[in-house]
Design a protein around this motif. Structure first.
Motif, PDB file in Angstrom:
ATOM      1  N   GLY A  64      26.795   2.435 -17.637  1.00 18.47           N
ATOM      2  CA  GLY A  64      26.543   3.815 -18.022  1.00 18.47           C
ATOM      3  C   GLY A  64      26.406   4.709 -16.805  1.00 18.47           C
ATOM      4  N   ASP A  65      25.511   5.702 -16.899  1.00 18.27           N
ATOM      5  CA  ASP A  65      25.324   6.637 -15.793  1.00 18.27           C
ATOM      6  C   ASP A  65      24.392   6.105 -14.723  1.00 18.27           C
ATOM      7  OD1 ASP A  65      27.009   8.742 -16.614  1.00 18.27           O
ATOM      8  OD2 ASP A  65      25.512   9.431 -18.068  1.00 18.27           O
ATOM      9  N   SER A  66      23.704   5.009 -14.977  1.00 22.37           N
ATOM     10  CA  SER A  66      22.766   4.481 -13.981  1.00 22.37           C
ATOM     11  C   SER A  66      23.479   4.027 -12.708  1.00 22.37           C
ATOM     12  CB  SER A  66      21.975   3.314 -14.568  1.00 22.37           C
ATOM     13  OG  SER A  66      22.829   2.209 -14.849  1.00 22.37           O
ATOM     14  N   TYR A  67      24.766   3.742 -12.814  1.00 20.18           N
ATOM     15  CA  TYR A  67      25.499   3.271 -11.636  1.00 20.18           C
ATOM     16  C   TYR A  67      25.649   4.360 -10.587  1.00 20.18           C
ATOM     17  CZ  TYR A  67      29.857   5.903 -11.935  1.00 20.18           C
ATOM     18  OH  TYR A  67      30.792   6.906 -11.898  1.00 20.18           O
ATOM     19  N   ARG A  68      25.456   5.640 -10.984  1.00 17.72           N
ATOM     20  CA  ARG A  68      25.729   6.758 -10.073  1.00 17.72           C
ATOM     21  C   ARG A  68      24.848   6.732  -8.828  1.00 17.72           C
ATOM     22  NH1 ARG A  68      29.254  10.155 -12.660  1.00 17.72           N
ATOM     23  NH2 ARG A  68      29.245  10.014 -14.943  1.00 17.72           N
ATOM     24  N   ILE A  69      23.794   5.951  -8.848  1.00 14.58           N
ATOM     25  CA  ILE A  69      22.962   5.815  -7.653  1.00 14.58           C
ATOM     26  C   ILE A  69      23.734   5.132  -6.531  1.00 14.58           C
ATOM     27  CG2 ILE A  69      21.932   3.535  -8.073  1.00 14.58           C
ATOM     28  CD1 ILE A  69      19.211   4.854  -7.385  1.00 14.58           C
ATOM     29  N   ILE A  70      24.877   4.556  -6.875  1.00 15.04           N
ATOM     30  CA  ILE A  70      25.725   3.899  -5.877  1.00 15.04           C
ATOM     31  C   ILE A  70      26.177   4.878  -4.806  1.00 15.04           C
ATOM     32  CG2 ILE A  70      27.943   4.314  -7.036  1.00 15.04           C
ATOM     33  CD1 ILE A  70      28.806   1.526  -6.283  1.00 15.04           C
ATOM     34  N   PHE A  71      26.293   6.170  -5.172  1.00 10.21           N
ATOM     35  CA  PHE A  71      26.776   7.163  -4.219  1.00 10.21           C
ATOM     36  C   PHE A  71      25.749   7.469  -3.130  1.00 10.21           C
ATOM     37  CE2 PHE A  71      29.048   8.019  -8.235  1.00 10.21           C
ATOM     38  CZ  PHE A  71      30.334   7.786  -7.780  1.00 10.21           C
ATOM     39  N   ILE A  72      24.524   7.046  -3.316  1.00 12.75           N
ATOM     40  CA  ILE A  72      23.501   7.151  -2.284  1.00 12.75           C
ATOM     41  C   ILE A  72      23.171   5.778  -1.718  1.00 12.75           C
ATOM     42  CG2 ILE A  72      21.123   7.837  -1.775  1.00 12.75           C
ATOM     43  CD1 ILE A  72      21.371   9.906  -4.013  1.00 12.75           C
ATOM     44  N   HIS A  73      23.075   4.795  -2.602  1.00 14.04           N
ATOM     45  CA  HIS A  73      22.653   3.453  -2.188  1.00 14.04           C
ATOM     46  C   HIS A  73      23.651   2.795  -1.234  1.00 14.04           C
ATOM     47  CE1 HIS A  73      21.093  -0.611  -2.397  1.00 14.04           C
ATOM     48  NE2 HIS A  73      22.278  -1.041  -2.801  1.00 14.04           N
ATOM     49  N   GLY A 124      18.145   0.769  -4.218  1.00 12.09           N
ATOM     50  CA  GLY A 124      18.497  -0.521  -4.804  1.00 12.09           C
ATOM     51  C   GLY A 124      17.493  -0.952  -5.849  1.00 12.09           C
ATOM     52  N   ALA A 125      16.206  -0.689  -5.584  1.00  6.74           N
ATOM     53  CA  ALA A 125      15.175  -1.031  -6.563  1.00  6.74           C
ATOM     54  C   ALA A 125      15.331  -0.202  -7.834  1.00  6.74           C
ATOM     55  CB  ALA A 125      13.789  -0.811  -5.952  1.00  6.74           C
ATOM     56  N   LYS A 129      16.318  -1.925 -11.682  1.00  2.00           N
ATOM     57  CA  LYS A 129      15.501  -1.921 -12.892  1.00  2.00           C
ATOM     58  C   LYS A 129      16.349  -1.883 -14.163  1.00  2.00           C
ATOM     59  CE  LYS A 129      11.785  -1.695 -15.391  1.00  2.00           C
ATOM     60  NZ  LYS A 129      10.959  -2.898 -15.625  1.00  2.00           N
ATOM     61  N   PRO A 130      17.291  -0.929 -14.329  1.00  2.00           N
ATOM     62  CA  PRO A 130      18.107  -0.942 -15.544  1.00  2.00           C
ATOM     63  C   PRO A 130      19.172  -2.037 -15.550  1.00  2.00           C
ATOM     64  CG  PRO A 130      18.800   0.849 -14.114  1.00  2.00           C
ATOM     65  CD  PRO A 130      17.569   0.264 -13.501  1.00  2.00           C
ATOM     66  N   THR A 131      19.537  -2.539 -14.360  1.00  2.00           N
ATOM     67  CA  THR A 131      20.606  -3.536 -14.275  1.00  2.00           C
ATOM     68  C   THR A 131      20.074  -4.958 -14.432  1.00  2.00           C
ATOM     69  OG1 THR A 131      21.823  -2.067 -12.783  1.00  2.00           O
ATOM     70  CG2 THR A 131      22.519  -4.365 -12.869  1.00  2.00           C
ATOM     71  N   TRP A 132      18.998  -5.281 -13.703  1.00  3.08           N
ATOM     72  CA  TRP A 132      18.439  -6.634 -13.713  1.00  3.08           C
ATOM     73  C   TRP A 132      17.162  -6.741 -14.535  1.00  3.08           C
ATOM     74  CZ3 TRP A 132      18.668  -6.751  -7.655  1.00  3.08           C
ATOM     75  CH2 TRP A 132      20.001  -6.841  -7.253  1.00  3.08           C
ATOM     76  N   GLN A 198      25.693  -7.833  -6.736  1.00  2.54           N
ATOM     77  CA  GLN A 198      27.143  -7.871  -6.928  1.00  2.54           C
ATOM     78  C   GLN A 198      27.869  -7.923  -5.600  1.00  2.54           C
ATOM     79  OE1 GLN A 198      27.411  -3.929  -8.880  1.00  2.54           O
ATOM     80  NE2 GLN A 198      28.801  -3.328  -7.248  1.00  2.54           N
ATOM     81  N   GLY A 199      29.115  -8.386  -5.628  1.00  4.99           N
ATOM     82  CA  GLY A 199      29.919  -8.453  -4.420  1.00  4.99           C
ATOM     83  C   GLY A 199      30.372  -7.087  -3.964  1.00  4.99           C
TER      84      GLY A 199
END
Length: 262
Positions: A64-73, A124-125, A129-132, A198-199
């Motif tokens: 969903g939209d929770s992945y968008r933190i990838i753009f900072i993480h 990452g934390a 939370k929503p992923t793991w 994830q890889g």
């Protein structure tokens, strides 16, 4: 006058020479000229990257939209490793060639690298939370990134504990160089061990595993992180130069004139 200063004084005023700018006196004005381009680039790239990441990139089918933190993480995690390697590089150069500016650069990079490691851990934390289902696990990559943050803190703490800058530089250099072995451990941990993390989504040897829009936003944010890191390091190294070279004629003249843009 040291050999480095003598070489700098004999260097021609026209053209670009790495040896000419190896002296704090000659690098100081160059660093000042590079500051505004770095800040402007960082601001524009950050706005563009966040816009792409949060408003243009599609919603992930799984997260969903929770992945968008990838753009900072992800840019923060990248920069935490790159800055540490750069810090270790400057420490090694300083030990081999006994150059003051090299140690100053390493000292200037450390706080920014620590900030990136801190941001990478916290984002990452929040992503975990929503992923793991939990903010933290003793995963190989998470643990090695935490060790990297402690290495930054240890480097800065050791330097602060030693009054003599020369001794502090050399003591800190040992931590930086030895600790550099942790960087490949962070990078390859997902391949060497069975981890929850994830890889890599971006690799030099394989095609990206994410949508083009997502990849574009992440790379733009990575460039923004680069620009910010360079700008922050230049600001800090100029302050370090003034502090350490305060007994020299060029700093006295700089202070007396009140010319912070010299």
């Amino acid at each position: 006058m040291s050999e480095t200063q003598s070489s700098a004084a004999r260097a021609p005023s026209s053209g670009f020479s790495l040896f000419y700018y190896a002296s704090p006196q000659t690098f100081f004005p160059l660093a000042g000229k590079l500051l505004w381009p770095c800040w402007i680039a960082a601001a524009l790239l950050t706005l563009a990257g966040l816009y792409i990441g949060f408003f243009v990139a599609p919603t992930d089918a799984t997260q969903g939209d929770s992945y968008r933190i990838i753009f900072i993480h992800v840019p923060a995690a990248w920069m935490s490793m790159v800055v540490y390697l750069a810090m270790a590089f400057w420490c090694a150069v300083g030990l081999v060639f006994n150059t003051r500016l090299s140690f100053m650069m390493a000292t200037a990079l450390a706080p920014t690298g620590a900030i990136w490691a801190f941001v990478a851990l916290w984002t990452g934390a929040l992503w975990g939370k929503p992923t793991w289902g939990t903010y933290w696990v003793w995963d190989a990559r998470l643990t090695s990134e935490l060790i990297l943050f402690f290495l930054y803190c240890g480097y800065m703490a050791l330097q602060a504990a030693i009054d003599d800058p020369r001794r502090a530089d050399r003591a800190g250099a040992l931590i930086a160089i030895v600790g550099a072995v942790n960087v490949p451990i962070i990078y390859f941990s997902v391949k060497w061990w069975n981890t929850l993390h994830q890889g890599a989504s971006v690799s030099l040897t394989a095609a990206p595993t994410m949508a083009t829009t997502m990849l574009t936003g992440m790379l733009v944010m990575a460039l923004a992180a680069w620009a910010y890191t360079i700008g922050a390091a230049l600001v800090r190294v100029r302050a370090i130069m003034i502090e350490r070279e305060r007994s020299t004629d060029w700093v006295r003249k700089l202070v007396s004139n009140g010319d912070s843009k010299a």
